[in-house]
Design an enzyme around this catalytic site. Structure first.
Site, PDB file in Angstrom:
ATOM      1  N   LEU A   1     -13.241  36.097 -27.348  1.00  0.00           N
ATOM      2  CA  LEU A   1     -12.899  34.962 -28.210  1.00  0.00           C
ATOM      3  C   LEU A   1     -12.278  35.409 -29.538  1.00  0.00           C
ATOM      4  O   LEU A   1     -12.212  34.630 -30.483  1.00  0.00           O
ATOM      5  CB  LEU A   1     -14.146  34.102 -28.497  1.00  0.00           C
ATOM      6  CG  LEU A   1     -14.724  33.317 -27.320  1.00  0.00           C
ATOM      7  CD1 LEU A   1     -15.949  32.519 -27.737  1.00  0.00           C
ATOM      8  CD2 LEU A   1     -13.669  32.371 -26.744  1.00  0.00           C
ATOM      9  N   GLY A   2     -11.857  36.652 -29.607  1.00  0.00           N
ATOM     10  CA  GLY A   2     -11.120  37.078 -30.801  1.00  0.00           C
ATOM     11  C   GLY A   2     -11.992  37.594 -31.924  1.00  0.00           C
ATOM     12  O   GLY A   2     -11.678  37.377 -33.105  1.00  0.00           O
ATOM     13  N   SER A   3     -13.089  38.295 -31.578  1.00  0.00           N
ATOM     14  CA  SER A   3     -13.976  38.785 -32.645  1.00  0.00           C
ATOM     15  C   SER A   3     -13.274  39.829 -33.525  1.00  0.00           C
ATOM     16  O   SER A   3     -13.476  39.853 -34.739  1.00  0.00           O
ATOM     17  CB  SER A   3     -15.263  39.363 -32.050  1.00  0.00           C
ATOM     18  OG  SER A   3     -14.959  40.371 -31.118  1.00  0.00           O
ATOM     19  N   SER A   4     -12.401  40.646 -32.936  1.00  0.00           N
ATOM     20  CA  SER A   4     -11.735  41.686 -33.733  1.00  0.00           C
ATOM     21  C   SER A   4     -10.809  41.072 -34.781  1.00  0.00           C
ATOM     22  O   SER A   4     -10.802  41.493 -35.937  1.00  0.00           O
ATOM     23  CB  SER A   4     -10.898  42.597 -32.835  1.00  0.00           C
ATOM     24  OG  SER A   4     -11.655  43.047 -31.767  1.00  0.00           O
TER      25      SER A   4
ATOM     26  N   ASP B   1      -4.115  35.593 -32.174  1.00  0.00           N
ATOM     27  CA  ASP B   1      -5.530  35.457 -32.522  1.00  0.00           C
ATOM     28  C   ASP B   1      -5.746  35.624 -34.030  1.00  0.00           C
ATOM     29  O   ASP B   1      -6.611  34.977 -34.624  1.00  0.00           O
ATOM     30  CB  ASP B   1      -6.382  36.463 -31.726  1.00  0.00           C
ATOM     31  CG  ASP B   1      -5.738  37.825 -31.590  1.00  0.00           C
ATOM     32  OD1 ASP B   1      -4.661  38.050 -32.201  1.00  0.00           O
ATOM     33  OD2 ASP B   1      -6.279  38.688 -30.878  1.00  0.00           O
TER      34      ASP B   1
END
Ligand code: MEV
Length: 329
Positions: free
Chosen positions: A109-112, A156
């Site tokens: 889900l695009g944590s980085s 993202d």
């Protein structure tokens, strides 16, 4: 010393994954699961990072930090964001950073990108450099490109920065906020963390071996993205669902879906979803299904019971707010 905290949202790719890397647009929405980062400038000339997964804080002097080549995975994005920010501010300062997440990094889900954007926002605030959203996007995108070795369109990063639902073109050439309501989505994690790089390479290989076919598929995806933009504006969910199914056919053609992802997608469709597809590079991570209120429970139940090991429904709300300051004390 002041402590500044900021948070940034995760994302879901709605339409146009892979094609976005070849210059075509995509549509992404941010979700209400956030990553929170707190920062404090110190006078010790040390960089200290605390993050989930690290047994003890990662800590180096500013000088050691400037020269280190081996960063642990858990701190790579925050550490690179600090280095990028130092370059931008033309000043190196000691800093303590703590990151916390409301979601597992396995979900894709695009944590980085969210942790990168929240870190840059904190640094911009704490140093009074007051970067605007474009400035935050640019520095964060540079950071992500550096860490990922060039395989990133930045969609993202845009979602984490601007929030909402965005029409996006590679490298932030276009970032348009779309007028939409919150989308009636069901999201299911497939139980498997995917490697974006592996699937981006897979598609690149098709491009190398079958350039005309690959270009044709990408163009087809871009037509779906344009039509989805219209369907979103008209809140025409039945049409949007059909477009999701068509986009999924293209992703199947590119070979990035899997048996497990297809099982989940068909479970959603057979239980009344308007449409369903993977969200992101493929190989794992999440699928999304567009549903009416009446069908939501049946679709959620089917996804949990279809028998994909580790699969689970994740409750999210779309079009969440972009990066924001959470506190300054
Ligand atoms: C991955 O979530 C989506 C891709 O298009 C890669 C990217 O846009 O950075 C495959």
């Amino acid at each position: 010393m002041v402590t500044v905290s900021a948070s940034a949202p995760g994302k879901l790719m709605l339409f146009g994954e892979h094609a976005v890397l070849y210059g075509y647009p995509c549509i992404v929405t941010s979700v209400d699961l956030r990553i929170r980062v707190s920062t404090k400038i110190t006078d010790t000339r040390r960089v200290t990072i605390r993050a989930k997964g690290l047994r003890e804080p990662y800590t180096l002097t500013v000088e050691e930090f400037s020269h280190t080549r081996s960063l642990p995975n858990e701190v790579r994005f925050v550490a690179t964001a600090i280095t990028k920010f130092w370059e931008h501010a033309k000043e190196k300062f000691g800093i303590e950073v703590v990151s916390e997440s409301e979601f597992s990094e396995s979900y894709g889900l695009g944590s980085s990108s969210a942790v990168t954007v929240a870190t840059i926002k904190c640094l911009s605030e704490i140093t009074n450099l007051a970067l605007d959203l474009r400035g935050i996007f640019d520095l964060s995108y540079e950071t992500v490109l550096d860490v990922q070795g060039g395989y990133a369109s930045g969609f993202d990063v845009a979602a984490a920065t601007y929030g909402g639902t965005l029409y996006y073109v590679n490298e932030g050439k276009v970032i348009d906020l779309l007028e939409t309501d919150e989308l009636p989505l069901v999201v299911a994690y497939s139980g498997l963390k995917a490697s974006t790089v592996e699937y981006v390479r897979k598609v690149k290989e098709i491009f190398e071996k079958q350039p005309r076919v690959a270009e044709f598929i990408m163009k087809h995806i871009s037509v779906l993205v344009e039509d989805a933009k219209v369907a979103l504006a008209e809140r025409d969910y039945s049409r949007l669902g059909m477009l999701m199914n068509l986009n999924q056919s293209d992703l199947n053609a590119l070979g990035v879906s899997t048996y497990e992802l297809d099982l989940l997608i068909y479970a959603a469709r057979l239980n009344g979803a308007y449409g369903a597809k993977i969200s992101g590079a493929g190989g794992g991570d999440c699928i999304i299904a567009l549903v009416s209120n009446e069908k939501r429970l049946a679709v959620e139940k089917a996804l949990e019971e279809v028998g994909v090991k580790g699969a689970k429904v994740i409750k999210v709300r779309t079009s969440a707010e972009g990066v924001r300051i959470e506190g300054r004390i």
